[in-house]
Design a protein around this motif. Structure first.
Motif, mmCIF file in Angstrom:
data_model
loop_
_atom_site.group_PDB
_atom_site.id
_atom_site.type_symbol
_atom_site.label_atom_id
_atom_site.label_comp_id
_atom_site.label_asym_id
_atom_site.label_seq_id
_atom_site.Cartn_x
_atom_site.Cartn_y
_atom_site.Cartn_z
ATOM 1 N N VAL B 94 0.843 -1.201 0.000
ATOM 2 C CA VAL B 94 0.000 0.000 0.000
ATOM 3 C C VAL B 94 0.876 1.248 0.000
ATOM 4 C CG1 VAL B 94 -1.702 1.305 1.326
ATOM 5 C CG2 VAL B 94 -1.905 -1.159 1.158
ATOM 6 N N LEU B 97 2.881 1.654 -3.454
ATOM 7 C CA LEU B 97 2.040 2.121 -4.556
ATOM 8 C C LEU B 97 1.613 3.568 -4.344
ATOM 9 C CD1 LEU B 97 -0.074 -1.085 -5.128
ATOM 10 C CD2 LEU B 97 1.449 -0.028 -6.763
ATOM 11 N N THR B 98 1.236 3.901 -3.093
ATOM 12 C CA THR B 98 0.800 5.272 -2.835
ATOM 13 C C THR B 98 1.944 6.249 -3.032
ATOM 14 O OG1 THR B 98 -0.679 4.345 -1.202
ATOM 15 C CG2 THR B 98 -0.426 6.712 -1.190
ATOM 16 N N VAL B 117 -3.892 14.232 5.385
ATOM 17 C CA VAL B 117 -4.340 12.882 5.747
ATOM 18 C C VAL B 117 -3.193 12.109 6.403
ATOM 19 C CG1 VAL B 117 -4.995 10.644 4.797
ATOM 20 C CG2 VAL B 117 -6.199 12.679 4.080
ATOM 21 N N ASP B 119 -0.487 13.362 7.777
ATOM 22 C CA ASP B 119 -0.112 14.005 9.040
ATOM 23 C C ASP B 119 -1.059 13.613 10.165
ATOM 24 O OD1 ASP B 119 1.977 15.182 7.919
ATOM 25 O OD2 ASP B 119 1.279 17.244 8.064
ATOM 26 N N ILE B 120 -2.350 13.626 9.862
ATOM 27 C CA ILE B 120 -3.324 13.312 10.910
ATOM 28 C C ILE B 120 -3.206 11.851 11.310
ATOM 29 C CG2 ILE B 120 -5.786 13.127 11.420
ATOM 30 C CD1 ILE B 120 -6.182 15.621 9.688
ATOM 31 N N LEU B 121 -3.047 10.967 10.314
ATOM 32 C CA LEU B 121 -2.881 9.537 10.621
ATOM 33 C C LEU B 121 -1.674 9.341 11.537
ATOM 34 C CD1 LEU B 121 -3.403 7.228 7.532
ATOM 35 C CD2 LEU B 121 -4.602 7.186 9.685
ATOM 36 N N ALA B 122 -0.601 10.099 11.258
ATOM 37 C CA ALA B 122 0.602 9.948 12.077
ATOM 38 C C ALA B 122 0.388 10.499 13.479
ATOM 39 C CB ALA B 122 1.777 10.658 11.414
ATOM 40 N N GLY B 123 -0.522 11.464 13.596
ATOM 41 C CA GLY B 123 -0.694 12.106 14.885
ATOM 42 C C GLY B 123 -1.725 11.469 15.791
ATOM 43 N N VAL B 166 -2.111 -0.047 9.749
ATOM 44 C CA VAL B 166 -2.582 1.318 9.514
ATOM 45 C C VAL B 166 -1.716 2.309 10.288
ATOM 46 C CG1 VAL B 166 -4.541 2.884 9.685
ATOM 47 C CG2 VAL B 166 -4.911 0.512 9.117
ATOM 48 N N ILE B 169 1.609 2.883 8.384
ATOM 49 C CA ILE B 169 1.512 3.423 7.025
ATOM 50 C C ILE B 169 2.039 4.854 6.928
ATOM 51 C CG2 ILE B 169 -0.191 4.323 5.371
ATOM 52 C CD1 ILE B 169 -1.538 1.647 5.396
ATOM 53 N N LEU B 173 5.250 5.613 4.658
ATOM 54 C CA LEU B 173 4.907 6.377 3.468
ATOM 55 C C LEU B 173 5.722 7.665 3.379
ATOM 56 C CD1 LEU B 173 3.102 6.566 1.032
ATOM 57 C CD2 LEU B 173 1.339 7.577 2.431
ATOM 58 N N ARG B 224 9.390 0.283 14.059
ATOM 59 C CA ARG B 224 8.293 1.030 14.667
ATOM 60 C C ARG B 224 7.185 0.081 15.133
ATOM 61 N NH1 ARG B 224 7.183 6.442 14.933
ATOM 62 N NH2 ARG B 224 9.361 6.285 15.486
#
Lengths: 292, 303
Positions: B94, B97-98, B117, B119-123, B166, B169, B173, B224
């Motif tokens: 994922v 490809l992204t 998106v 940044d928020i996922l990481a936070g 998730v 990612i 990424l 991680r």
């Protein structure tokens, strides 16, 4: 015959590209969907049981059996803890970040070694910091307290803060530094009056990033900050934190308490989102004051 | 008078410079010594256990009965490995490809959406990922298991891996985007001018060039994922057993530390065993971290 084969190859080349492009768009949308799924599911589960009394009261007797009360203790506790840790980390991080980019500007090896160590520290899981902090705490005879929590979280966020400040300072053009030096300013004047002022928006973003990490981390404070129903009024008292309050309430078998855990999760998510949006706002708003 | 003023001003400036440089140097040495302090602390604490048992005895035994002094770490290590590798196996394609899409194909507005998106996922705090896992992933895994005629509560290795994937990612990424961005544009220009299609250029030129970076980004992702605690702990089931399938409950190392910390103080050996778990975490994570970074540096020098 030969011609036909050639056309086929062309088609194959094109269709392979299209196939992979579809996969790429699919995987990009998976990421967006995952984020939406997280936020929407938390909101859907949490909003119904979120109320004003929930965020304005401390737990009353029997709160953990579904009686009245709220999670104010955890909200305030988390804010105290993260604020304290961020401030303490700032005392160490800012000088180090400036040191790397001004004092050691010429010694690339030294800077690379520090970066390497910081990345190493960044990679260490927070539970290891938690376990280590607990050991230190026991060694010095401290009980679980706000102070112990702050120290542990500080250790954990220093690498994050220094690394992000370093990323900002790296982008400053060399010419600015050289002109400051050539005007006769000392290294510390260059650091604090020129570089820092130039990088204020990025610094604030770095601080907010570290604050967000501090408020969201549960593993480091699990053993060191303790848990209590009261709002701490000194550094030596234990304190509740939001992530742990979500965690503890969710492990309860009583449905009302569980639904409150979802509501607490909404509060935590909201705080983190606000921090994230604020840091974006800062970095774009003050960008125009920079000398290019 | 004037001549008196000038040196005092100079001295003050000098003093300020010296004192701030001194404090900076202190911070510098603090950060440099931090990993060693951590390592020594954990080693001292876990040395108690080594006095009684050999290392291989601890690692390869699967009996975990702390009250009778039996500490076998095998179930925990295997659970951790399972969860880590499955989650990376999900996250890796994922992310790859992204990253290619975002750096090569995407229009400006896609980038504008994706940056926040990521940044928020990481936070998002890990406990929120855990809550999400309980709300959505666990019931889903339970349903998937029933398709295969396996009875599972859903609290399983697979649920932990999905949640964890998730979580890693955004981390992987970001590195991959950086890797693809750092490839000089001349490379793809040369390839395109030779008649390769865009996809062929990406596949045969860019990805080959980025290969060490890609591998090391996965390595960093592993490091991680290996240490993630609360989110995994909430969905993985926490049963001490050697996992035999992805629908069974597991008990990874970080969860072991987190679950038992309060009660272990009374038994020194137990305390020592948990510190050994922390030490194993530290070493594995650092190993992957160092390996990945070495790969990047080694490769950068060669090119």
């Amino acid at each position: 015959m030969k011609r036909k084969f050639k056309i086929n190859r062309q088609v194959l080349r094109k269709s392979e590209e299209i196939f992979y492009r579809v996969l790429m768009i699919l995987s990009t949308s998976i990421i967006i969907i995952a984020l939406l799924a997280i936020i929407i599911s938390i909101l859907v589960k949490g909003i119904p049981s979120l109320s004003w009394s929930m965020i304005s009261q401390t737990p009353k007797g029997g709160y953990y059996f579904g009686k009245e009360g709220g999670i104010l203790n955890a909200i305030i506790g988390s804010l105290y803890l993260s604020f304290g840790a961020t401030m303490l980390a700032l005392v160490f991080s800012l000088p180090l970040a400036l040191y790397m980019n001004i004092h050691k500007m010429k010694q690339k090896n030294v800077v690379n070694v520090i970066r390497f160590f910081l990345d190493l520290l960044w990679g260490i899981p927070s539970i290891v910091y938690g376990a280590f902090g607990f050991t230190i705490m026991v060694y010095f005879g401290l009980r679980t307290s706000l102070l112990a929590g702050i120290i542990t979280v500080t250790l954990f966020i220093i690498p994050i803060m220094v690394r992000s400040m370093d990323e900002v300072l790296k982008t400053v053009p060399k010419g600015l530094l050289e002109s400051a030096f050539s005007l006769g300013s000392t290294r510390s004047e260059t650091a604090f009056r020129v570089m820092l002022r130039q990088c204020i928006p990025g610094m604030i973003t770095a601080i907010l990033l570290a604050f967000g990490r501090a408020i969201g981390d549960a593993a480091a404070v699990l053993f060191t900050a303790g848990y209590t129903d009261y709002i701490p009024n000194s550094l030596s008292q234990p304190t509740a934190t939001l992530p742990l309050s979500v965690f503890f309430q969710l492990s309860s078998p009583i449905p009302e308490v569980q639904s409150r855990a979802y509501a607490s999760a909404v509060v935590l998510t909201a705080i983190v989102l606000i921090i994230s949006i604020a840091s974006r706002g800062f970095s774009s708003r003050y960008q125009k004051n920079r000398i290019k | 008078m004037k001549s008196l003023l000038v040196p005092s001003f100079k001295i003050r400036r000098n003093l300020r410079d010296k004192s701030s440089s001194f404090w900076m140097k202190c911070c510098y040495y603090l950060v440099l010594s931090m990993p060693f302090i951590l390592l020594t602390g954990l080693l001292i604490k876990s040395s108690l256990l080594f006095g009684e048992k050999t290392f291989s005895e601890l690692i390869f035994s699967s009996e975990w009965k702390p009250l009778s002094g039996k500490f076998g770490f095998l179930p925990f290590i295997l659970s951790s490995l399972w969860i880590t590798f499955i989650s990376i196996a999900i996250a890796a394609p994922v992310c790859l490809l992204t990253a290619i899409y975002l750096t090569q194909y995407a229009k400006r507005f896609v980038l504008k959406v994706m940056h926040p998106v990521i940044d928020i996922l990481a936070g998002i705090p890990s406990v929120i990922y855990g809550v999400w896992g309980i709300i959505i992933i666990v019931p889903f895994v339970s349903k998937v298991a029933s398709w295969f005629n396996i009875h599972s509560s859903g609290y399983s290795i697979l649920a932990g891996s999905v949640v964890l994937s998730v979580m890693v990612i955004p981390f992987v990424l970001n590195i991959l985007i950086e890797v693809y961005r750092s490839i000089p544009i001349e490379l793809s220009e040369a390839s395109l001018s030779l008649g390769a299609t865009k996809w062929e250029t990406i596949k045969k030129v860019l990805t080959r060039k980025a290969f060490p970076g890609i591998i090391s980004s996965f390595g960093l992702g592993i490091s991680r994922a290996f240490g993630e605690t609360i989110a995994v702990l909430m969905v993985v089931g926490n049963v001490v057993q050697i996992p035999k399938g992805i629908f069974q409950a597991g008990y990874p190392l970080p969860a072991l530390i987190a679950n038992n910390y309060g009660e272990m103080l009374s038994i020194p050996m137990y305390d020592s065993a948990l510190m050994l778990a922390a030490l194993i975490l530290f070493i594995v994570v650092t190993f992957f971290n160092l390996g990945s970074r070495y790969l990047i540096m080694h490769y950068e020098k060669k090119v």
